[in-house]
Design a protein around this motif. Sequence first.
Motif, PDB file in Angstrom:
ATOM      1  N   LEU A 208      -5.192   6.787  10.053  1.00 42.36           N
ATOM      2  CA  LEU A 208      -5.859   6.373  10.564  1.00 42.36           C
ATOM      3  C   LEU A 208      -5.503   4.811  10.817  1.00 42.36           C
ATOM      4  CD1 LEU A 208      -9.234   5.692  12.416  1.00 42.36           C
ATOM      5  CD2 LEU A 208      -8.507   4.112  11.863  1.00 42.36           C
ATOM      6  N   LEU A 209      -5.051   3.560  10.716  1.00 34.78           N
ATOM      7  CA  LEU A 209      -4.326   2.715  10.701  1.00 34.78           C
ATOM      8  C   LEU A 209      -5.321   1.132  10.589  1.00 34.78           C
ATOM      9  CD1 LEU A 209      -0.623   2.454  11.170  1.00 34.78           C
ATOM     10  CD2 LEU A 209      -1.933   3.285   9.313  1.00 34.78           C
ATOM     11  N   ILE A 210      -6.352   0.843   9.235  1.00 37.00           N
ATOM     12  CA  ILE A 210      -7.178   0.013   9.680  1.00 37.00           C
ATOM     13  C   ILE A 210      -7.013  -1.910   9.610  1.00 37.00           C
ATOM     14  CG2 ILE A 210      -9.776  -1.879   8.693  1.00 37.00           C
ATOM     15  CD1 ILE A 210     -10.519   1.558   8.428  1.00 37.00           C
TER      16      ILE A 210
ATOM     17  N   ASP B  64     -10.657  15.052   8.644  1.00 37.05           N
ATOM     18  CA  ASP B  64     -10.080  15.025  10.113  1.00 37.05           C
ATOM     19  C   ASP B  64      -9.339  13.633  10.429  1.00 37.05           C
ATOM     20  OD1 ASP B  64     -11.200  16.549  11.647  1.00 37.05           O
ATOM     21  OD2 ASP B  64     -12.956  15.464  11.736  1.00 37.05           O
ATOM     22  N   LEU B  65      -9.102  12.726   9.241  1.00 34.60           N
ATOM     23  CA  LEU B  65      -8.067  11.299   9.305  1.00 34.60           C
ATOM     24  C   LEU B  65      -8.563  10.986   7.940  1.00 34.60           C
ATOM     25  CD1 LEU B  65      -9.326   9.648  12.844  1.00 34.60           C
ATOM     26  CD2 LEU B  65      -7.582  10.542  11.973  1.00 34.60           C
ATOM     27  N   VAL B  66      -7.746  10.019   7.378  1.00 33.24           N
ATOM     28  CA  VAL B  66      -7.609   9.172   6.432  1.00 33.24           C
ATOM     29  C   VAL B  66      -7.083   7.841   6.964  1.00 33.24           C
ATOM     30  CG1 VAL B  66      -7.067   9.323   4.084  1.00 33.24           C
ATOM     31  CG2 VAL B  66      -6.709  11.389   5.031  1.00 33.24           C
ATOM     32  N   ALA B  67      -8.523   7.026   6.913  1.00 37.62           N
ATOM     33  CA  ALA B  67      -7.989   5.965   7.352  1.00 37.62           C
ATOM     34  C   ALA B  67      -8.190   4.831   6.181  1.00 37.62           C
ATOM     35  CB  ALA B  67      -9.622   5.442   7.853  1.00 37.62           C
TER      36      ALA B  67
ATOM     37  N   PHE C 263      -1.987   1.618   4.005  1.00 43.85           N
ATOM     38  CA  PHE C 263      -1.226   2.402   4.469  1.00 43.85           C
ATOM     39  C   PHE C 263      -0.559   3.720   3.298  1.00 43.85           C
ATOM     40  CE2 PHE C 263      -0.749  -0.472   7.639  1.00 43.85           C
ATOM     41  CZ  PHE C 263      -2.313  -1.092   8.201  1.00 43.85           C
ATOM     42  N   LEU C 264       0.458   3.488   2.943  1.00 44.51           N
ATOM     43  CA  LEU C 264       1.156   4.434   2.156  1.00 44.51           C
ATOM     44  C   LEU C 264      -0.024   5.313   1.407  1.00 44.51           C
ATOM     45  CD1 LEU C 264       3.031   1.112  -0.159  1.00 44.51           C
ATOM     46  CD2 LEU C 264       3.699   2.176   1.732  1.00 44.51           C
ATOM     47  N   PHE C 265      -1.103   5.099   0.888  1.00 41.70           N
ATOM     48  CA  PHE C 265      -1.706   6.041   0.332  1.00 41.70           C
ATOM     49  C   PHE C 265      -2.236   7.152   1.165  1.00 41.70           C
ATOM     50  CE2 PHE C 265      -1.651   3.540  -2.976  1.00 41.70           C
ATOM     51  CZ  PHE C 265      -0.607   3.779  -4.166  1.00 41.70           C
ATOM     52  N   ALA C 266      -3.053   6.673   2.320  1.00 42.64           N
ATOM     53  CA  ALA C 266      -3.646   7.001   3.417  1.00 42.64           C
ATOM     54  C   ALA C 266      -2.334   7.917   3.852  1.00 42.64           C
ATOM     55  CB  ALA C 266      -4.195   6.119   4.760  1.00 42.64           C
ATOM     56  N   ALA C 267      -1.105   7.612   4.360  1.00 40.14           N
ATOM     57  CA  ALA C 267      -0.318   8.469   4.855  1.00 40.14           C
ATOM     58  C   ALA C 267      -0.038   9.487   4.107  1.00 40.14           C
ATOM     59  CB  ALA C 267       0.712   7.806   5.837  1.00 40.14           C
ATOM     60  N   ALA C 268       0.526   9.328   3.138  1.00 36.97           N
ATOM     61  CA  ALA C 268       1.014  10.376   1.952  1.00 36.97           C
ATOM     62  C   ALA C 268      -0.085  11.572   1.919  1.00 36.97           C
ATOM     63  CB  ALA C 268       0.916   9.460   0.635  1.00 36.97           C
ATOM     64  N   LEU C 269      -1.896  10.651   1.795  1.00 39.97           N
ATOM     65  CA  LEU C 269      -2.767  11.861   1.309  1.00 39.97           C
ATOM     66  C   LEU C 269      -3.028  12.803   2.293  1.00 39.97           C
ATOM     67  CD1 LEU C 269      -4.928  12.466  -0.635  1.00 39.97           C
ATOM     68  CD2 LEU C 269      -6.015  10.530   0.013  1.00 39.97           C
ATOM     69  N   ALA C 270      -3.205  11.581   3.784  1.00 36.86           N
ATOM     70  CA  ALA C 270      -3.408  12.763   4.952  1.00 36.86           C
ATOM     71  C   ALA C 270      -2.200  13.968   4.977  1.00 36.86           C
ATOM     72  CB  ALA C 270      -2.958  12.167   6.244  1.00 36.86           C
TER      73      ALA C 270
ATOM     74  N   LEU D   7     -12.106   9.750   5.758  1.00 35.99           N
ATOM     75  CA  LEU D   7     -12.369   9.709   4.473  1.00 35.99           C
ATOM     76  C   LEU D   7     -11.648   8.233   4.218  1.00 35.99           C
ATOM     77  CD1 LEU D   7     -12.119   9.941   0.896  1.00 35.99           C
ATOM     78  CD2 LEU D   7      -9.853  11.619   1.495  1.00 35.99           C
ATOM     79  N   LEU D   8     -12.010   7.187   3.832  1.00 38.52           N
ATOM     80  CA  LEU D   8     -12.044   6.130   3.588  1.00 38.52           C
ATOM     81  C   LEU D   8     -10.638   5.647   2.005  1.00 38.52           C
ATOM     82  CD1 LEU D   8     -11.433   2.872   4.723  1.00 38.52           C
ATOM     83  CD2 LEU D   8     -13.280   2.222   3.723  1.00 38.52           C
ATOM     84  N   VAL D   9      -9.352   4.978   2.569  1.00 41.00           N
ATOM     85  CA  VAL D   9      -8.462   4.992   0.729  1.00 41.00           C
ATOM     86  C   VAL D   9      -7.553   3.976   1.335  1.00 41.00           C
ATOM     87  CG1 VAL D   9      -5.816   5.954   0.519  1.00 41.00           C
ATOM     88  CG2 VAL D   9      -8.041   7.318   1.310  1.00 41.00           C
TER      89      VAL D   9
END
Length: 176
Positions: free
Chosen positions: A76-78, A51-54, A61-68, A116-118
């Motif tokens: 999701l930003l941590i 549901d979310l890539v954190a 952030f770069l990889f999470a946004a691209a992978l989402a 998914l944590l990235v």
Amino acid sequence: MNDDLKALIRTIPDFPKPGIQFRDITTLLLDPRGLAAVVERMAALVDGPVDLVAGIEARGFLFAAALAVPLSAGCLLIRKDGKLPGATIAEDYALEYGQDRIAMHADACAPGARVLLVDDLIATGGTAAAAVRLLRKAGATVTQAQFVIDLPDLGGAHRLRADGLRVDTLVSFEGH
């Protein structure tokens, strides 16, 4: 298997201090085919729907946004504590010398969300383990973590696996 990606990551010796071999992904990010390959290969490793890539601040952030995007998931930003507006939840974790704290918006993750944590790199795993605790505190189901780079000598991937996560990395570099 990912030697093409490994060749795009430069090593900067003695940064940020003597004896450290800094693995710099900015050279990978500059290469459009390399960046596309990272996203494609990471997406192929995902086990089941998410549901979310954190993404962990900041390169995560770069990889999470691209992978989402190919996963049809939210991003999701941590972040470091104090960087997000509005209500947040936070988690403390130990550093080599002292403590730090990461946070996320309190309403960013619905209970039961599959996350998914990235991040770009896994070293000792302290920040990633804190991120998993933070996400689980919010009610997320976190069973997978992905990193472009693993520094296996520092044990971070093993630490996350011991906590029940599937951990995938694309390249590894021995040493610090």
